[in-house]
Design an enzyme around this catalytic site. Structure first.
Site, PDB file in Angstrom:
ATOM      1  CG  HIS A   1      -5.805  -2.491   8.776  1.00 40.11           C
ATOM      2  ND1 HIS A   1      -5.821  -1.135   9.008  1.00 40.11           N
ATOM      3  CD2 HIS A   1      -4.552  -2.889   9.097  1.00 40.11           C
ATOM      4  CE1 HIS A   1      -4.648  -0.746   9.420  1.00 40.11           C
ATOM      5  NE2 HIS A   1      -3.856  -1.787   9.498  1.00 40.11           N
TER       6      HIS A   1
ATOM      7  CG  ASP B   1      -0.300  -0.454   2.505  1.00 40.53           C
ATOM      8  OD1 ASP B   1       0.938  -0.404   2.597  1.00 40.53           O
ATOM      9  OD2 ASP B   1      -1.030  -0.850   3.421  1.00 40.53           O
TER      10      ASP B   1
END
Ligand code: PGA
Length: 249
Positions: free
Chosen positions: A138, A67
């Site tokens: 997450h 990410d």
């Protein structure tokens, strides 16, 4: 999921490094999925120590990071591009052409997401994905509620994630509100996953991962459906887990 139980953060990092190094040494070509944050820092330090001592080469290794914050350029000290160079890439002999991180400054972010998954596919997929877990479950920046079938996409960061990451910024207001993340489906396509979990802050997440149901409300729970996941967790992280045997199934 298979569990390797370790004493503490340092042992977790060394065991993860040994595992990753064995793959680096036994492969002619290897594609790694890499993570940022506090968890993998010790792993990267151990890889650098090994490189300095044993000259293990990464010339045949490619990497894809999970990410990146939207709006931060690679020069920003809190971008994950900067983190990866600083914590790993500049210290080993990996070819920078072979390292991939989504661009948080792309003009067309949707296109950047599609192109990222395509690039992974063209590399033959990820052989070994390193993962941490957020206290809300997450993985990457796939926050609770993310569809399991998601590909690389743009996310609004959860408030708890921005608070957890504010420690790296001058104030929480500076933490970007959005990021690009590899999707859950993108992560699940990895041939093998190494999940690192350390410390008291991850106790509840660890318990939910092992004992909870598989639900999009707790993204990491999907890992229970992957065929080749190894969890390296320390004693603090495991303190609330009752049925440890559930992990080695
Ligand atoms: P941390 O973050 O390694 O900084 O605890 C893990 C994550 O958010 O995935």
């Amino acid at each position: 999921m298979k569990l390797i139980e370790v004493k503490d953060y340092q042992e977790m990092s060394q065991v993860a490094a040994d595992y990753l190094l064995s793959k680096v040494k036994e492969s002619d070509k290897l594609t790694l999925g890499l993570a940022t944050g506090g968890t993998p820092q010790g792993l990267y330090e151990a890889l650098i120590n090994d490189h300095n001592k044993n000259r293990t080469s990464y010339q045949h290794v490619s990497s894809f990071n999970l990410d990146e914050y939207i709006g931060l350029s690679g020069k920003h000290p809190n971008s994950y591009y900067h983190y990866m160079n600083d914590h790993l890439f500049k210290h080993i002999d990996i070819d920078s052409e072979n390292t991939h991180i989504p661009s948080g400054k792309a003009v067309d972010l949707e296109k950047e997401c599609e192109a990222y998954d395509e690039k992974i596919r063209l590399h033959g997929g990820i052989d070994l994905q390193i993962l941490g877990i957020g206290s809300n479950g997450h993985i990457g920046f796939n926050e609770p509620g993310t569809p399991f079938e998601s590909n690389t996409h743009i996310v609004e960061l959860a408030e708890s994630t921005r608070e957890a990451n504010a420690r790296y910024f001058d104030s929480i207001d500076e933490v970007p509100a959005q990021a690009i993340t590899m999707g859950i489906s993108s992560i699940m396509k990895s041939k093998e996953i190494l999940l690192l979990v350390s410390g008291e802050a991850k106790q509840v997440a660890m318990k939910k991962l092992v004992e909870g149901e598989i639900s999009e409300n707790f993204p990491a729970s999907i890992l229970n459906r992957h065929e080749h996941v190894t969890v390296i967790a320390d004693q603090e992280a495991l303190a609330m887990v009752k049925g440890l045997e559930l992990l080695n199934r």
